[in-house]
Design an enzyme around this catalytic site. Structure first.
Site, PDB file in Angstrom:
ATOM      1  N   CYS A 219      -5.518  -0.621 -10.905  1.00  0.00           N
ATOM      2  CA  CYS A 219      -6.735  -0.123 -10.818  1.00  0.00           C
ATOM      3  C   CYS A 219      -7.064   0.683  -9.914  1.00  0.00           C
ATOM      4  CB  CYS A 219      -7.840  -1.557 -10.865  1.00  0.00           C
ATOM      5  SG  CYS A 219      -7.608  -2.681 -12.300  1.00  0.00           S
ATOM      6  N   CYS A 373      -0.043  11.287  -2.486  1.00  0.00           N
ATOM      7  CA  CYS A 373      -0.751  10.352  -3.540  1.00  0.00           C
ATOM      8  C   CYS A 373      -1.784   9.645  -2.662  1.00  0.00           C
ATOM      9  CB  CYS A 373      -0.090   9.641  -4.357  1.00  0.00           C
ATOM     10  SG  CYS A 373       0.975   8.184  -3.672  1.00  0.00           S
TER      11      CYS A 373
END
Length: 415
Positions: A219, A373
């Site tokens: 999530c 990232c």
């Protein structure tokens, strides 16, 4: 995160099936001796439901339920379990409240930012229902403590968000003979089930192995509609109440799949797998694994090999930039994440385009390639793909954006 649902085409005549089915089970706990006047007053709307009544409320009062995680699913689960009158609620969570949690983790408030989640959740529960006893486990659930903690409770509600902990929760529950209510969320999709090996399948019957690293984003990587947590968390509490009181037909041997965008629910039958390594006819897993992180593969073997001698820190990246080194800095996250926060000078090239080879032409051969990232997992996978394509000198940033925010520029949002 929501796992891809197995179907009959992929696994014919095994564990997943569609159709009508019913499962009725006896109450999980014995009733308490009595309800006080205050309890009768507080729970009156339960007491007038014939299926619950005084007897059912006494069972709730006598129940001990542990919620693993006080995050997106744990928040509504804990709040409604408390409101329902579950006598003892355990909370295990080692994290602290972050501002990015507040969009969905409704048991916490702005004043709780920086506070341990277990303590924040406990304070909210006491405000909701002072008749409930709260037990705080402000620690990480691990192989060394999971048996001891689970043994103290009648029922486990799983609100975890990573595969390593999910498999450990399942394995410990099976080995201890405990039922647990499981939920999973991602973006607009949710899943829920009850796993109880004594009466039906366990999590491994449905998902024998974790998905390949990077296949199912968390999530934190892909996002989640905040209210979805309430929808799935409410299903979990409903199942917990049914199990504790022995009413209705719990989701033992069934998987509920919820699509919030289409507002549809599917109920899929899940049969116990006789070949399950944990609860099958001839189990080969008879104790907790030594390392669940390793079992779930935080990164692929290719990524593990790629990052050796090809990992830099956020501080090293800043030093390179300040020294004027010709760096081609690549952000491999998704566009929505890039819009929230980015490292200065980064070019967006989503990981999927690198893995497919679509974006390889964008990478120069004469510049130092640096990938990043959010935390370093996706960039490690992308780094492996780049090195396989011939970019031998490429590196990635350990800790990604989070490390940059923490070490270099705290003014940026740590989403």
């Amino acid at each position: 995160m929501v796992e891809p649902v197995r179907n009959e085409q992929q696994w014919p005549d095994t564990t997943v099936d569609s159709g009508e089915f019913t499962v009725s089970l006896p109450p999980l706990v014995e009733p308490a001796a009595e309800l006080t006047v205050d309890e009768i007053r507080r729970y009156s709307r339960h007491l007038i439901i014939p299926d619950v009544g005084v007897e059912g409320q006494k069972r709730l009062k006598n129940a001990r339920v542990l919620c693993v995680g006080a995050g997106g699913l744990g928040s509504p689960a804990l709040m409604y379990l408390a409101a329902a009158g579950v006598g003892t609620l355990g909370i295990i969570d080692f994290d602290t409240v972050d501002e990015s949690n507040l969009q969905r983790q409704i048991i916490h408030g702005q004043s709780d930012v920086g506070r341990p989640k277990a303590e924040s959740a406990a304070a909210s529960i006491r405000e909701i229902n002072p008749l409930v006893k709260v037990e705080i486990h402000n620690t990480a659930l691990d192989r060394d403590n999971v048996r001891e903690i689970f043994a103290r409770y009648d029922l486990i509600v799983d609100g975890t968000d990573n595969f390593a902990t999910r498999y450990m929760v399942n394995d410990a529950a099976v080995l201890l003979g405990k039922p647990y209510v499981w939920g999973s969320i991602y973006r607009f999709d949710g899943q829920a089930s009850v796993f109880w090996a004594e009466h039906g399948p366990c999590y491994r019957c449905l998902y024998p192995e974790p998905p390949p690293p990077g296949m199912v984003p968390s999530c934190a990587e892909g996002g989640v509609l905040g209210v979805l947590c309430a929808s799935v968390g409410s299903i979990q509490v409903t199942e917990a109440i049914k199990l504790l009181t022995g009413i209705g037909e719990p989701l033992v041997g069934a998987l509920t799949v919820y699509d919030a965008l289409e507002m549809t629910y599917r109920k899929i039958k899940v049969r116990k797998d006789p070949a399950c390594v944990l609860c099958g006819d001839n189990p080969t897993v008879t104790d907790l694994l030594e390392d669940y992180e390793d079992f779930c593969g935080a990164v692929s073997p290719e990524a593990e090999a790629a990052v050796v001698d090809a990992t830099i820190t956020a501080r090293e990246l800043k030093e390179w930039q300040d020294a004027g080194k010709d760096v081609f800095l690549v952000d491999v996250r998704e566009p929505a994440e890039y819009e929230i926060v980015r490292i200065p000078g980064a070019t967006l090239v989503p990981k999927g385009e690198i893995m497919s080879g679509e974006a390889l032409a964008k990478f120069p051969q004469d510049r130092q390639i640096v990938l990043h990232c959010k935390t370093g997992v996706r960039s490690a996978e992308a780094l492996a793909a780049l090195k396989a394509a011939g970019f031998r000198d490429a590196v990635h940033v350990q800790g990604g954006v989070i490390a940059w925010v923490n070490q270099i520029d705290p003014s940026l949002p740590a989403y």
